[in-house]
Motif scaffolding. Structure first.
Motif, short mmCIF file in Angstrom:
data_model
loop_
_atom_site.label_atom_id
_atom_site.label_comp_id
_atom_site.label_asym_id
_atom_site.label_seq_id
_atom_site.Cartn_x
_atom_site.Cartn_y
_atom_site.Cartn_z
N ALA A 1 0.83 -1.21 0.00
CA ALA A 1 0.00 0.00 0.00
C ALA A 1 0.86 1.26 0.00
CB ALA A 1 -0.93 -0.01 1.20
N ASP A 2 2.11 1.15 0.41
CA ASP A 2 3.00 2.30 0.48
C ASP A 2 3.57 2.70 -0.87
OD1 ASP A 2 4.44 1.30 3.67
OD2 ASP A 2 2.60 2.40 3.22
N ILE A 3 3.38 1.90 -1.90
CA ILE A 3 3.94 2.20 -3.21
C ILE A 3 3.15 3.34 -3.85
CG2 ILE A 3 4.35 1.31 -5.53
CD1 ILE A 3 4.82 -1.42 -4.22
N VAL A 4 3.86 4.40 -4.19
CA VAL A 4 3.25 5.56 -4.83
C VAL A 4 3.93 5.77 -6.17
CG1 VAL A 4 2.88 8.05 -4.63
CG2 VAL A 4 2.75 6.61 -2.59
N GLY A 5 3.14 5.93 -7.20
CA GLY A 5 3.69 6.14 -8.53
C GLY A 5 4.38 7.48 -8.66
N ASN A 6 5.49 7.50 -9.38
CA ASN A 6 6.26 8.71 -9.62
C ASN A 6 6.43 8.87 -11.13
OD1 ASN A 6 8.13 10.73 -9.87
ND2 ASN A 6 9.67 9.79 -8.56
#
Length: 108
Positions: free
Chosen positions: A20-25
Motif C-alpha cells: 500500500a506504500d507504493i506511490v507512482g512517480n
C-alpha cells in the motif's frame, strides 16, 4: 501454535502495508516507458502478433486502470503474450510509475 499464527498474521499485515506504500512517480517513468511507446504511442497502430490487435492508446487512462491491467497481464488473467512478457518484467514500483506517467498524459 498461537505464536506462529500471530506471526503469520503480522507478516501478512506488514506485506499489505508495504504494498500500500507504493506511490507512482511519473518523473521516474521515462526510462520505463520506452517499451510502451513503440505500440501505444502510435495512433491507430495494430499489432500483428499473435493476431491482428488494435493497440489502445493509454495516455489519459486512470492510473488504477493501468495498474490493474498490468497486474492482470502478470497473473495471466489477460492473455496478450507480448503484454504478458512486458508486464512480467515490471516491479510493483515500475507499474505504479508507468501508471502515474500515462494517467497524466492527454488522451489522443
Amino acid at each position: 501454535m498461537k505464536k506462529i499464527y500471530a506471526l503469520l498474521v503480522l507478516a501478512g499485515f506488514a506485506h499489505a502495508a508495504s504494498a500500500a506504500d507504493i506511490v507512482g512517480n511519473a518523473q521516474a517513468a521515462p526510462a520505463k516507458i520506452e517499451m510502451c511507446i513503440g505500440c501505444h504511442g502510435i495512433p491507430g497502430y495494430k499489432a500483428t502478433f499473435p493476431e491482428v490487435f488494435q493497440v489502445p492508446m493509454i495516455g489519459g487512462q486512470s492510473a488504477k486502470y493501468i495498474e490493474n491491467a498490468l497486474k492482470a497481464y502478470q497473473k495471466g488473467e489477460r492473455k496478450h503474450p507480448s503484454m504478458k512478457g512486458i508486464a512480467a518484467s515490471l516491479s510493483e514500483q515500475d507499474i505504479a510509475d508507468v501508471a502515474a506517467y500515462y494517467s497524466q498524459q492527454t488522451a489522443k
